[in-house]
Design an enzyme around this catalytic site. Sequence first.
Site, PDB file in Angstrom:
ATOM      1  CB  SER A  50      -0.865   0.022   1.255  1.00 24.45           C
ATOM      2  OG  SER A  50      -0.029   0.278   2.364  1.00 24.45           O
ATOM      3  CE  LYS A  51       0.946   8.064  -2.558  1.00 23.03           C
ATOM      4  NZ  LYS A  51       0.226   8.936  -3.459  1.00 23.03           N
ATOM      5  NE  ARG A  52      -2.465   4.479   5.906  1.00 21.09           N
ATOM      6  CZ  ARG A  52      -3.213   3.441   6.263  1.00 21.09           C
ATOM      7  NH1 ARG A  52      -2.776   2.558   7.124  1.00 21.09           N
ATOM      8  NH2 ARG A  52      -4.423   3.295   5.756  1.00 21.09           N
ATOM      9  N   GLY A  81       4.950   3.552  -0.015  1.00 19.79           N
ATOM     10  CA  GLY A  81       5.218   4.790  -0.756  1.00 19.79           C
ATOM     11  C   GLY A  81       4.855   4.685  -2.225  1.00 19.79           C
TER      12      GLY A  81
END
Length: 495
Positions: free
Chosen positions: A246-248, A251
């Site tokens: 995930s982006k969280r 990145g």
Amino acid sequence: MSEVRVRFPPSPTGYLHIGGARTAIYNWLFARKHGGKFILRIEDTDADRSTQESIDGILDGMKWLGIDWDEGPYFQTEFAGEHVEKAQQLLADGHAYKCFCTKEDLDAKREAAMAAKKQLGYDGTCRNLTSDEVAHKEAAGIPYVVRFKVPHKDGVVSYDDKVLGLIKRKYSEIEDFVIVRSNGKPLYLLCNVVDDIRDRISHIIRGQDHMTNTTRQILIYEALGAKIPVFAHMPLTLDLKKAKISKRSHGEIVAVQFYQQHGFLPWALVNFLVLLGWNPGDDREIFSKEELIETFSLERINKAASIFNYRKGDPKFFTDPKAININAQYLRTIPVEELAGYVKEELQANDLWDDAYEGDKKEWFLKTLEMIRERFHTIKDFVADGRAYFTDDFQINEKALKKNVLKHPGLKEWLPMLADRFDQLPELTTEEAERVAREFAEEIEVKVGIPINAARAVITGQLKGPSMFELFELFGKERVVSRLRNAPKYFEDQS
Ligand code: GLU
């Protein structure tokens, strides 16, 4: 097989995630293989979270990847009326009911069930309200949601998943789920089915995280009297610690755009993503578009989770090394004219482009790309490690400077001397360069590697690269002579 119609229905609440892109690609491949249609439908029903920026990002990302759609983009919000109508139909036919339980009621029930270690889920309080009771509550203005009435409490829902085989879920494990919120807005589970029915979707290929939706949605299909599509659930993509990417936590590397910005060829990313969750049954790794369409099948989608192999830290491995490796293989093998288009864009973006590369210097330009692409991993490398080929304004790699130039103080004089020898040649060909360099090395009584490696450093800025004798010819007499004559400055800079 009757007409194949598949869809990709992203919710536009962020960038195009590589997992989403992979879903789109599998659907697209399946459509192309069977001469079917690939439909793009934007699920923008969640007005608070959907943004135009995200819609643009998704469309741009798909276009960049070369994943073209045959219908759409349709926007789910345009069909809001139909979603409400179908909810009313389900109510009228007794497949759904109004539920007046408040959030407080439900919380209290959940707590009680937890305390008694009983199964959680809606207990059906409003399932059997009489029509009078319903009318009474409505007249009193009590808000309600609409719940789907899960049938025959002792049966099972089953379907033949094209990837996972027969899947069964007991009705008793499925609670009467909400299909319309108390503000009157139908929810994903219903809207998505209504849209799939209208779009005559034949196959639904999506992530395993949707499996609990699938069993509930099959009930909706049945209640609406519609044909149930074929389902194929793809494995999730996890990181090395088995967490969802995930982006969280990971990145930008999970966004398709990241690859566009980091010098990936679009098809190389497609190729990598396809292998992340599917295998051809042999050890082939590189597939042209035609080969992939020909080879792809739902049956060869992997059952187990795919691992996105990424460790933070090493700049050369700024994402899964396999992705970089596949990209490098494409850089080395695509027709050099095609590569030239990508490199042109990169040179232009860095103010290094010369129109002559498409005119007088075209042959030189293509030959240069042909020679240097062997070692490169991304298009960015052409302006980073490859910078000295396109401008005099470049930096020498520090290691190359220390190891191959400064270590031998004699080179301060030798390199300008070699420049003079080259300058006297009528033409600096590969053969002549080799002859002169070898003679020169003998004369100064050093191994030829010493002036040659030093020449590589001051001419190309690099520690390694293609045959230096060939590079003398490629760079041409003027640039070679001037860079060799300039070499003493590196010794002076140090003092
Ligand atoms: N909008 C949903 C998502 O992005 C669609 C899921 C589906 O039915 O394929 O997860």
